[in-house]
Write a protein that holds these residues in place. Structure first.
Motif, PDB file in Angstrom:
ATOM      1  N   MET A   1       0.849  -1.200   0.000  1.00 52.12           N
ATOM      2  CA  MET A   1       0.000   0.000   0.000  1.00 52.12           C
ATOM      3  C   MET A   1       0.883   1.249   0.000  1.00 52.12           C
ATOM      4  O   MET A   1       1.810   1.356   0.807  1.00 52.12           O
ATOM      5  CB  MET A   1      -0.890   0.026   1.249  1.00 52.12           C
ATOM      6  N   PRO A   2       0.636   2.199  -0.895  1.00 54.12           N
ATOM      7  CA  PRO A   2       1.428   3.430  -0.879  1.00 54.12           C
ATOM      8  C   PRO A   2       1.115   4.236   0.378  1.00 54.12           C
ATOM      9  O   PRO A   2      -0.026   4.312   0.814  1.00 54.12           O
ATOM     10  CB  PRO A   2       0.965   4.174  -2.140  1.00 54.12           C
ATOM     11  N   SER A   3       2.147   4.825   0.962  1.00 54.37           N
ATOM     12  CA  SER A   3       1.961   5.609   2.183  1.00 54.37           C
ATOM     13  C   SER A   3       1.393   6.971   1.833  1.00 54.37           C
ATOM     14  O   SER A   3       1.736   7.564   0.813  1.00 54.37           O
ATOM     15  CB  SER A   3       3.284   5.782   2.933  1.00 54.37           C
ATOM     16  N   LYS A   4       0.492   7.427   2.713  1.00 55.67           N
ATOM     17  CA  LYS A   4      -0.082   8.747   2.513  1.00 55.67           C
ATOM     18  C   LYS A   4       0.869   9.809   3.057  1.00 55.67           C
ATOM     19  O   LYS A   4       1.354   9.688   4.173  1.00 55.67           O
ATOM     20  CB  LYS A   4      -1.429   8.852   3.230  1.00 55.67           C
ATOM     21  N   THR A   5       1.129  10.803   2.257  1.00 53.58           N
ATOM     22  CA  THR A   5       2.014  11.882   2.707  1.00 53.58           C
ATOM     23  C   THR A   5       1.181  13.048   3.199  1.00 53.58           C
ATOM     24  O   THR A   5       0.171  13.413   2.589  1.00 53.58           O
ATOM     25  CB  THR A   5       2.929  12.359   1.556  1.00 53.58           C
ATOM     26  N   SER A   6       1.599  13.634   4.315  1.00 58.54           N
ATOM     27  CA  SER A   6       0.892  14.784   4.866  1.00 58.54           C
ATOM     28  C   SER A   6       1.138  16.000   3.987  1.00 58.54           C
ATOM     29  O   SER A   6       2.225  16.151   3.418  1.00 58.54           O
ATOM     30  CB  SER A   6       1.370  15.076   6.289  1.00 58.54           C
ATOM     31  N   PRO A   7       0.146  16.865   3.861  1.00 60.71           N
ATOM     32  CA  PRO A   7       0.357  18.083   3.070  1.00 60.71           C
ATOM     33  C   PRO A   7       1.438  18.946   3.703  1.00 60.71           C
ATOM     34  O   PRO A   7       1.607  18.959   4.921  1.00 60.71           O
ATOM     35  CB  PRO A   7      -1.010  18.780   3.117  1.00 60.71           C
ATOM     36  N   LYS A   8       2.175  19.651   2.848  1.00 60.81           N
ATOM     37  CA  LYS A   8       3.231  20.521   3.365  1.00 60.81           C
ATOM     38  C   LYS A   8       2.618  21.623   4.222  1.00 60.81           C
ATOM     39  O   LYS A   8       1.611  22.202   3.861  1.00 60.81           O
ATOM     40  CB  LYS A   8       4.008  21.133   2.195  1.00 60.81           C
ATOM     41  N   PRO A   9       3.248  21.904   5.376  1.00 57.28           N
ATOM     42  CA  PRO A   9       2.702  22.973   6.225  1.00 57.28           C
ATOM     43  C   PRO A   9       2.839  24.341   5.559  1.00 57.28           C
ATOM     44  O   PRO A   9       3.730  24.575   4.745  1.00 57.28           O
ATOM     45  CB  PRO A   9       3.559  22.890   7.491  1.00 57.28           C
ATOM     46  N   ILE A  10       1.945  25.232   5.921  1.00 56.15           N
ATOM     47  CA  ILE A  10       1.983  26.604   5.417  1.00 56.15           C
ATOM     48  C   ILE A  10       3.087  27.355   6.156  1.00 56.15           C
ATOM     49  O   ILE A  10       3.047  27.493   7.378  1.00 56.15           O
ATOM     50  CB  ILE A  10       0.632  27.294   5.632  1.00 56.15           C
ATOM     51  N   LYS A  11       4.084  27.823   5.418  1.00 54.45           N
ATOM     52  CA  LYS A  11       5.221  28.529   6.019  1.00 54.45           C
ATOM     53  C   LYS A  11       4.892  30.014   6.179  1.00 54.45           C
ATOM     54  O   LYS A  11       4.522  30.672   5.215  1.00 54.45           O
ATOM     55  CB  LYS A  11       6.466  28.361   5.143  1.00 54.45           C
ATOM     56  N   VAL A  12       5.051  30.494   7.402  1.00 52.25           N
ATOM     57  CA  VAL A  12       4.686  31.875   7.734  1.00 52.25           C
ATOM     58  C   VAL A  12       5.899  32.621   8.274  1.00 52.25           C
ATOM     59  O   VAL A  12       6.632  32.106   9.116  1.00 52.25           O
ATOM     60  CB  VAL A  12       3.562  31.909   8.795  1.00 52.25           C
ATOM     61  N   VAL A  13       6.114  33.838   7.779  1.00 49.72           N
ATOM     62  CA  VAL A  13       7.098  34.751   8.359  1.00 49.72           C
ATOM     63  C   VAL A  13       6.345  35.828   9.122  1.00 49.72           C
ATOM     64  O   VAL A  13       5.367  36.390   8.620  1.00 49.72           O
ATOM     65  CB  VAL A  13       8.006  35.379   7.278  1.00 49.72           C
ATOM     66  N   LEU A  14       6.802  36.109  10.351  1.00 51.67           N
ATOM     67  CA  LEU A  14       6.197  37.135  11.194  1.00 51.67           C
ATOM     68  C   LEU A  14       7.117  38.343  11.270  1.00 51.67           C
ATOM     69  O   LEU A  14       8.282  38.203  11.659  1.00 51.67           O
ATOM     70  CB  LEU A  14       5.950  36.597  12.607  1.00 51.67           C
ATOM     71  N   VAL A  15       6.612  39.519  10.907  1.00 49.16           N
ATOM     72  CA  VAL A  15       7.387  40.759  11.020  1.00 49.16           C
ATOM     73  C   VAL A  15       6.608  41.676  11.957  1.00 49.16           C
ATOM     74  O   VAL A  15       5.621  42.302  11.559  1.00 49.16           O
ATOM     75  CB  VAL A  15       7.626  41.419   9.652  1.00 49.16           C
ATOM     76  N   GLU A  16       7.045  41.721  13.206  1.00 47.27           N
ATOM     77  CA  GLU A  16       6.305  42.387  14.288  1.00 47.27           C
ATOM     78  C   GLU A  16       7.315  42.861  15.325  1.00 47.27           C
ATOM     79  O   GLU A  16       8.191  42.104  15.732  1.00 47.27           O
ATOM     80  CB  GLU A  16       5.315  41.382  14.896  1.00 47.27           C
ATOM     81  N   ASP A  17       7.221  44.126  15.740  1.00 44.23           N
ATOM     82  CA  ASP A  17       8.257  44.657  16.624  1.00 44.23           C
ATOM     83  C   ASP A  17       7.976  44.463  18.114  1.00 44.23           C
ATOM     84  O   ASP A  17       8.861  44.672  18.935  1.00 44.23           O
ATOM     85  CB  ASP A  17       8.515  46.149  16.326  1.00 44.23           C
ATOM     86  N   HIS A  18       6.773  44.048  18.486  1.00 46.05           N
ATOM     87  CA  HIS A  18       6.490  43.759  19.892  1.00 46.05           C
ATOM     88  C   HIS A  18       6.767  42.277  20.159  1.00 46.05           C
ATOM     89  O   HIS A  18       6.030  41.403  19.680  1.00 46.05           O
ATOM     90  CB  HIS A  18       5.039  44.106  20.233  1.00 46.05           C
ATOM     91  N   LEU A  19       7.833  42.018  20.905  1.00 46.21           N
ATOM     92  CA  LEU A  19       8.282  40.641  21.119  1.00 46.21           C
ATOM     93  C   LEU A  19       7.189  39.773  21.739  1.00 46.21           C
ATOM     94  O   LEU A  19       6.963  38.638  21.293  1.00 46.21           O
ATOM     95  CB  LEU A  19       9.525  40.631  22.016  1.00 46.21           C
ATOM     96  N   MET A  20       6.508  40.286  22.750  1.00 48.05           N
ATOM     97  CA  MET A  20       5.488  39.478  23.428  1.00 48.05           C
ATOM     98  C   MET A  20       4.365  39.091  22.466  1.00 48.05           C
ATOM     99  O   MET A  20       3.931  37.933  22.438  1.00 48.05           O
ATOM    100  CB  MET A  20       4.920  40.237  24.626  1.00 48.05           C
ATOM    101  N   PHE A  21       3.909  40.072  21.656  1.00 49.73           N
ATOM    102  CA  PHE A  21       2.840  39.768  20.709  1.00 49.73           C
ATOM    103  C   PHE A  21       3.338  38.813  19.634  1.00 49.73           C
ATOM    104  O   PHE A  21       2.614  37.913  19.216  1.00 49.73           O
ATOM    105  CB  PHE A  21       2.306  41.046  20.065  1.00 49.73           C
TER     106      PHE A  21
END
Length: 223
Positions: A1-21
């Motif tokens: 049986m062929p193995s099912k591959t998980s979909p590639k995760p959505i890659k996100v870049v965060l550009v935010e100057d408040h470290l806590m947020f």
């Protein structure tokens, strides 16, 4: 049986100057199935570099960053021919910034006051090739399109160009001309020119009125 591959995760870049947020945003997205944060930054130079290096599926960018604003980063991404879609996340008034970020090349604008589920929905809409705006701003823009000559739809703040608005915000945060020039990597004479244009457009008589109006605006808009 062929193995099912998980979909590639959505890659996100965060550009935010408040470290806590930024940390909260990263943790929130990390708990969502199918998302992964591949880079973070707090200024436009670092943000552009990380986007070029990681080739994310989407960049989430705040308007207020260290140095130049997120609006300039949106323009830089477009100028460099990068195809990454940008969703702008901000505490600032939609009515003032949403149209500006769309003109600059962003694919959506969402307020920081929205629920986390709304943010993930906005991300998915942008990745699907749609434009995301809140209900209030969608209504305002449709009214503007259907009745562009309507009296009172434009405030004096709308008259400011993007860079003028950025200088106005920095004035309101207490920076002097030299400090603003350093932040934006511009000459002091250029900043003086922007200040003169701002005073003219906002009908302010002198520097004292300019500083007072700018400080009030920052206080009211969380700049």
């Amino acid at each position: 049986m062929p193995s099912k591959t998980s979909p590639k995760p959505i890659k996100v870049v965060l550009v935010e100057d408040h470290l806590m947020f930024r940390e909260w945003l990263g943790e929130m997205l990390g708990r969502e199935p199918g998302f992964t944060v591949c880079g973070e930054a707090d200024n436009i130079q670092q943000g552009l570099r990380i986007i070029q290096q990681t080739a994310p599926d989407i960049a989430i960018v705040d308007i207020t960053l260290r140095g130049s604003s997120g609006l300039e980063l949106v323009k830089d991404i477009k100028a460099h021919g990068l195809s990454v879609p940008v969703l702008v996340l901000s505490m600032h008034d939609e009515a003032l910034y949403a149209e500006r970020v769309l003109r600059a090349g962003a694919k959506g604008y969402i307020s920081k006051s929205e629920a986390s589920g709304t943010l993930t929905e906005a991300i998915r809409q942008v990745l699907a090739g749609k434009i995301y705006l809140g209900e209030k701003m969608t209504t305002l823009m449709l009214e503007k399109i259907s009745n562009p000559r309507a009296i009172g739809t434009t405030s004096r703040m709308d008259l400011l160009a993007d860079r003028e608005l950025e200088v106005f915000q920095l004035i309101g945060r207490g920076y002097n001309g030299r400090e603003i020039a350093e932040q934006l990597h511009l000459g002091e004479t250029t900043i003086d020119t922007y200040r003169a244009r701002i005073k003219e457009k906002l009908q302010l008589r002198n520097a004292a009125e300019l500083y007072s109006r700018a400080a009030q605006w920052v206080q009211e808009n969380g700049g």
